[in-house]
Design a protein around this motif. Structure first.
Motif, short mmCIF file in Angstrom:
data_model
loop_
_atom_site.label_atom_id
_atom_site.label_comp_id
_atom_site.label_asym_id
_atom_site.label_seq_id
_atom_site.Cartn_x
_atom_site.Cartn_y
_atom_site.Cartn_z
N GLU A 66 -2.85 -3.66 14.10
CA GLU A 66 -3.88 -4.68 14.39
C GLU A 66 -3.70 -5.23 15.81
O GLU A 66 -3.78 -6.45 16.04
CB GLU A 66 -3.85 -5.81 13.36
CG GLU A 66 -3.99 -5.37 11.91
CD GLU A 66 -5.26 -4.60 11.61
OE1 GLU A 66 -6.11 -4.46 12.53
OE2 GLU A 66 -5.40 -4.08 10.50
N VAL A 125 -10.24 4.89 2.17
CA VAL A 125 -9.31 5.45 1.18
C VAL A 125 -8.69 4.35 0.31
O VAL A 125 -8.49 4.53 -0.89
CB VAL A 125 -8.19 6.27 1.87
CG1 VAL A 125 -7.31 6.95 0.84
CG2 VAL A 125 -8.80 7.32 2.79
N ARG A 126 -8.43 3.19 0.93
CA ARG A 126 -7.84 2.12 0.13
C ARG A 126 -8.77 1.73 -1.01
O ARG A 126 -8.34 1.53 -2.15
CB ARG A 126 -7.53 0.91 1.02
CG ARG A 126 -6.89 -0.20 0.22
CD ARG A 126 -6.39 -1.35 1.05
NE ARG A 126 -5.26 -0.99 1.86
CZ ARG A 126 -5.28 -1.05 3.19
NH1 ARG A 126 -6.36 -1.48 3.80
NH2 ARG A 126 -4.23 -0.71 3.88
N GLU A 131 -11.76 2.65 10.99
CA GLU A 131 -12.15 1.54 10.11
C GLU A 131 -10.98 1.17 9.21
O GLU A 131 -10.03 1.94 9.05
CB GLU A 131 -13.33 1.99 9.24
CG GLU A 131 -14.59 2.20 10.01
CD GLU A 131 -15.72 2.72 9.12
OE1 GLU A 131 -15.64 2.61 7.89
OE2 GLU A 131 -16.69 3.26 9.69
N SER A 132 -11.12 0.03 8.57
CA SER A 132 -10.09 -0.46 7.68
C SER A 132 -9.90 0.51 6.49
O SER A 132 -10.87 1.02 5.94
CB SER A 132 -10.55 -1.83 7.23
OG SER A 132 -9.94 -2.18 6.07
N GLY A 133 -8.64 0.75 6.15
CA GLY A 133 -8.32 1.58 4.99
C GLY A 133 -8.46 3.08 5.19
O GLY A 133 -8.45 3.85 4.22
N THR A 134 -8.57 3.53 6.44
CA THR A 134 -8.76 4.97 6.67
C THR A 134 -7.44 5.74 6.76
O THR A 134 -7.44 6.96 6.76
CB THR A 134 -9.54 5.23 7.98
OG1 THR A 134 -9.04 4.36 8.98
CG2 THR A 134 -11.02 5.02 7.79
N GLY A 135 -6.32 5.03 6.89
CA GLY A 135 -5.03 5.72 6.94
C GLY A 135 -4.35 5.62 8.30
O GLY A 135 -3.57 6.50 8.66
N LYS A 136 -4.60 4.53 9.03
CA LYS A 136 -4.02 4.41 10.37
C LYS A 136 -2.49 4.28 10.29
O LYS A 136 -1.78 4.93 11.03
CB LYS A 136 -4.61 3.19 11.10
CG LYS A 136 -6.11 3.34 11.36
CD LYS A 136 -6.66 2.20 12.19
CE LYS A 136 -6.69 0.87 11.48
NZ LYS A 136 -7.59 0.82 10.31
N GLU A 137 -2.05 3.47 9.33
CA GLU A 137 -0.60 3.28 9.23
C GLU A 137 0.08 4.57 8.76
O GLU A 137 1.14 4.96 9.26
CB GLU A 137 -0.30 2.14 8.25
CG GLU A 137 1.19 1.91 8.11
CD GLU A 137 1.56 0.49 7.71
OE1 GLU A 137 0.65 -0.33 7.50
OE2 GLU A 137 2.76 0.22 7.63
N LEU A 141 -9.39 13.65 -2.80
CA LEU A 141 -8.56 12.44 -2.81
C LEU A 141 -8.63 11.75 -4.16
O LEU A 141 -7.63 11.26 -4.67
CB LEU A 141 -9.04 11.48 -1.71
CG LEU A 141 -8.41 11.68 -0.35
CD1 LEU A 141 -9.22 10.98 0.73
CD2 LEU A 141 -6.97 11.16 -0.32
N MET A 152 -5.45 11.03 -6.50
CA MET A 152 -5.06 9.68 -6.94
C MET A 152 -5.01 9.61 -8.48
O MET A 152 -4.17 8.92 -9.04
CB MET A 152 -6.00 8.62 -6.36
CG MET A 152 -5.97 8.55 -4.84
SD MET A 152 -4.29 8.34 -4.21
CE MET A 152 -4.50 8.74 -2.47
N GLU A 189 2.36 11.34 1.91
CA GLU A 189 1.53 12.53 1.95
C GLU A 189 0.11 12.21 2.35
O GLU A 189 -0.50 11.31 1.79
CB GLU A 189 1.55 13.16 0.56
CG GLU A 189 1.00 14.56 0.56
CD GLU A 189 1.13 15.16 -0.83
OE1 GLU A 189 0.28 14.86 -1.68
OE2 GLU A 189 2.09 15.91 -1.05
N MET A 190 -0.40 12.92 3.34
CA MET A 190 -1.79 12.70 3.75
C MET A 190 -2.63 13.83 3.22
O MET A 190 -2.45 14.98 3.61
CB MET A 190 -1.88 12.71 5.27
CG MET A 190 -1.54 11.41 5.86
SD MET A 190 -1.83 11.46 7.62
CE MET A 190 -3.42 10.70 7.69
N VAL A 191 -3.53 13.49 2.33
CA VAL A 191 -4.36 14.52 1.72
C VAL A 191 -5.61 14.72 2.55
O VAL A 191 -6.22 13.76 3.01
CB VAL A 191 -4.73 14.08 0.28
CG1 VAL A 191 -5.64 15.10 -0.38
CG2 VAL A 191 -3.46 13.88 -0.53
N SER A 196 0.82 -1.20 0.00
CA SER A 196 0.00 0.00 0.00
C SER A 196 0.86 1.27 0.00
O SER A 196 0.36 2.34 0.19
CB SER A 196 -0.89 0.02 1.23
OG SER A 196 -0.09 0.12 2.38
#
Ligand SMILES: Nc1ncnc2c1ncn2[C@@H]1O[C@H](COP(=O)(O)OP(=O)(O)OP(=O)(O)O)[C@@H](O)[C@H]1O
Ligand SMILES: [Mg+2]
Length: 465
Positions: free
Chosen positions: A242, A359-360, A171-177, A323, A327, A141-143, A135
């Motif tokens: 996780e 976002v993913r 939630e999954s894919g929101t940009g936690k990492e 976003l 992308m 960069e965080m938009v 990913s």
């Protein structure tokens, strides 16, 4: 397969020109450095390198101590060069024993040193890259420009200034990492390693050794010492991704580490002090996990000193479009024709759709649309969102009702479902808010951390962190 040039980090106060030439001739690109700080600068993130630590060049004890955090870098294979008798010193002996693949004694005879570093490099190259789940590529960069994202950016800057543990939920894919990396990169630890570990992806019986490592011979099959992830993060940040999926057995060891800040490798000779900042993340509902006994509350309270909530994409209003355009810019070189942007039906669908994958999912849909599109603009069909287009004409009463509903949704989202706070922000009583929730059929949002508003015209001043 080895790359054409391999990088050697040659740490010395008195580098040998002759040795330098010998490495060059064998295809190494040599970087001579003199301090722990320079080592961190020279090591390229995610790229394997060989390391030669020239202990014969009279480093001071405090300099040697500073090297310890570099020696745990997961992508460098170290070999030490020592003077005869130098390893009588217990501290040096420990350093070499614990962190180096090999040591050679000066004067350097033949090519043994080059072969030895080559071997250390080879062993390190067998390991996994530091962080790669496919990913990456966002250039960090965080938009975002909506209120929720601006608040997130402020939180990131604030928490980066402290060393306290951060807990990221969303939630999954929101940009936690991405958020965890952003915190690390803005913190005083930015030049030290950021070490992620996915607690959910590693089989429970391997987790212990992944986290804390083991010594050669600790068990059958332990042919070589393994430095655990916790130790590899020394001086930097350990990202426990996780964390909600961490087995109970490992929760106890992690708690012990957080209390003592020491690790002991399996079969090891004693505890090693480790200085790491902990960031953890999960999409799991931790309150439920604790009630059901799947997660220890004492551990949770140690991890969750500072909390960050990632807003779901559907709550980001105009950012969805921002976003999507971002992308498109990033991936449009994959298109067979020149793309002009998004057609109006695509924009409508972007806002009407609920984005369960956040976002993913948006990235995946835009990338697929870029490749599949046959026109000059991406359509809702290219995004596979054709059924989300319907733009029905609305009466004034319907528009009012929708606006009221949206304002309530956003207020509840901001206050994580707390009725009193949301009512205060909306300028109505708690009772009125409760009545409106019933009339809009929105009782499910009460007390829920994150729910689903649509659209929302939010200010677009700061496009990214
Ligand atoms: N605000 C943003 N701006 C640009 N890209 C983003 C943003 N948020 C997330 N992304 C991108 O979306 C993808 C998913 O982000 P990330 O892996 O950080 O999410 P996550 O919450 O950790 O997901 P999961 O729960 O599935 O592990 C990544 O490719 C990331 O670069
Ligand atoms: Mg993640």
């Amino acid at each position: 397969m080895e790359p054409a040039t391999r990088q050697l980090i040659y740490v010395s106060r008195d580098p040998s020109a002759e040795l330098n030439t010998r490495f060059h001739q064998r295809g190494w690109q040599v970087e001579v450095v003199g301090s722990a700080r320079d080592v961190r600068r020279a090591v390229r993130a995610g790229m394997a390198a060989g390391g030669l630590l020239d202990l014969s060049s009279h480093f001071q004890p405090h300099e040697i101590a500073a090297f310890e955090s570099c020696l745990t870098m997961p992508n460098v294979g170290w070999v030490a060069a020592t003077m005869p008798g130098q390893l009588q010193d217990a501290a040096l002996r420990r350093l070499v024993r614990d962190y180096c693949f090999d040591y050679v004694t000066v004067p350097y005879a033949g090519d043994r040193i080059v072969d030895s570093v080559g071997h250390a490099y080879g062993m390190i190259s067998l390991g996994e890259p530091a962080s790669n789940d496919g990913s990456q590529g966002a250039e960090g960069e965080m938009v975002g420009s909506c209120d929720a994202m601006l608040a997130l950016f402020r939180s990131i800057r604030k928490v980066a200034m402290t060393d306290a543990p951060v807990f990221i939920s969303g939630e999954s894919g929101t940009g936690k990492e991405l958020t965890a990396v952003a915190i690390h990169e803005r913190s005083a630890r930015r030049n030290a390693p950021f070490v992620p570990i996915n607690c959910g992806a590693i089989p429970p019986h391997l987790l212990q050794s992944e986290l804390f490592g083991y010594e050669r011979g600790a068990f059958t099959g332990a042919n070589q010492r393994k430095i655990g992830r916790v130790e590899a993060a020394n001086g930097g940040t350990l990202f426990l991704d996780e964390i909600g999926d961490l087995p109970l057995e490992s929760q106890a060891s992690l708690l012990r580490f957080l209390q003592e800040r020491k690790v002991e490798r399996l079969g090891g000779h004693g505890a090693i002090d480790v200085d790491v900042r902990i960031i953890s993340a999960t999409h799991v509902d931790m309150t439920a996990a604790m009630i059901e006994g799947r997660f220890r509350s004492d551990l949770y309270h140690r991890l969750c000193v500072l909390q960050i909530d990632e807003p779901p994409l559907r709550a980001r209003g105009k950012d969805i479009e921002l976003l999507a355009r971002h992308m498109l810019e990033r991936f449009k070189k994959d298109a067979s024709r020149r793309l002009r942007g998004f057609a109006p039906d695509a924009i409508a669908a972007l806002h009407n759709y609920g984005w369960p994958g956040n976002v993913r999912e948006l990235i995946n849909r835009v990338r697929r649309a870029i490749v599949m599109s046959e026109g000059r603009a991406i359509t809702a069909r290219d995004l596979e969102l054709a059924e989300y287009v319907e733009i029905v004409p609305v009466s004034l009463a319907q528009a009012r009702e929708a606006a009221e509903r949206q304002a309530i949704e956003l207020a509840l989202l901001r206050h994580r479902g707390r009725l009193g706070d949301a009512a205060q922000e909306l300028g109505i009583s708690r009772v009125t808010l409760y009545r409106l929730l019933c009339s809009h059929g929105m009782r499910h949002m009460e007390g829920e951390p994150l729910a689903a508003p649509h659209g929302g015209d939010l200010p677009a001043s700061v496009p990214h962190l």
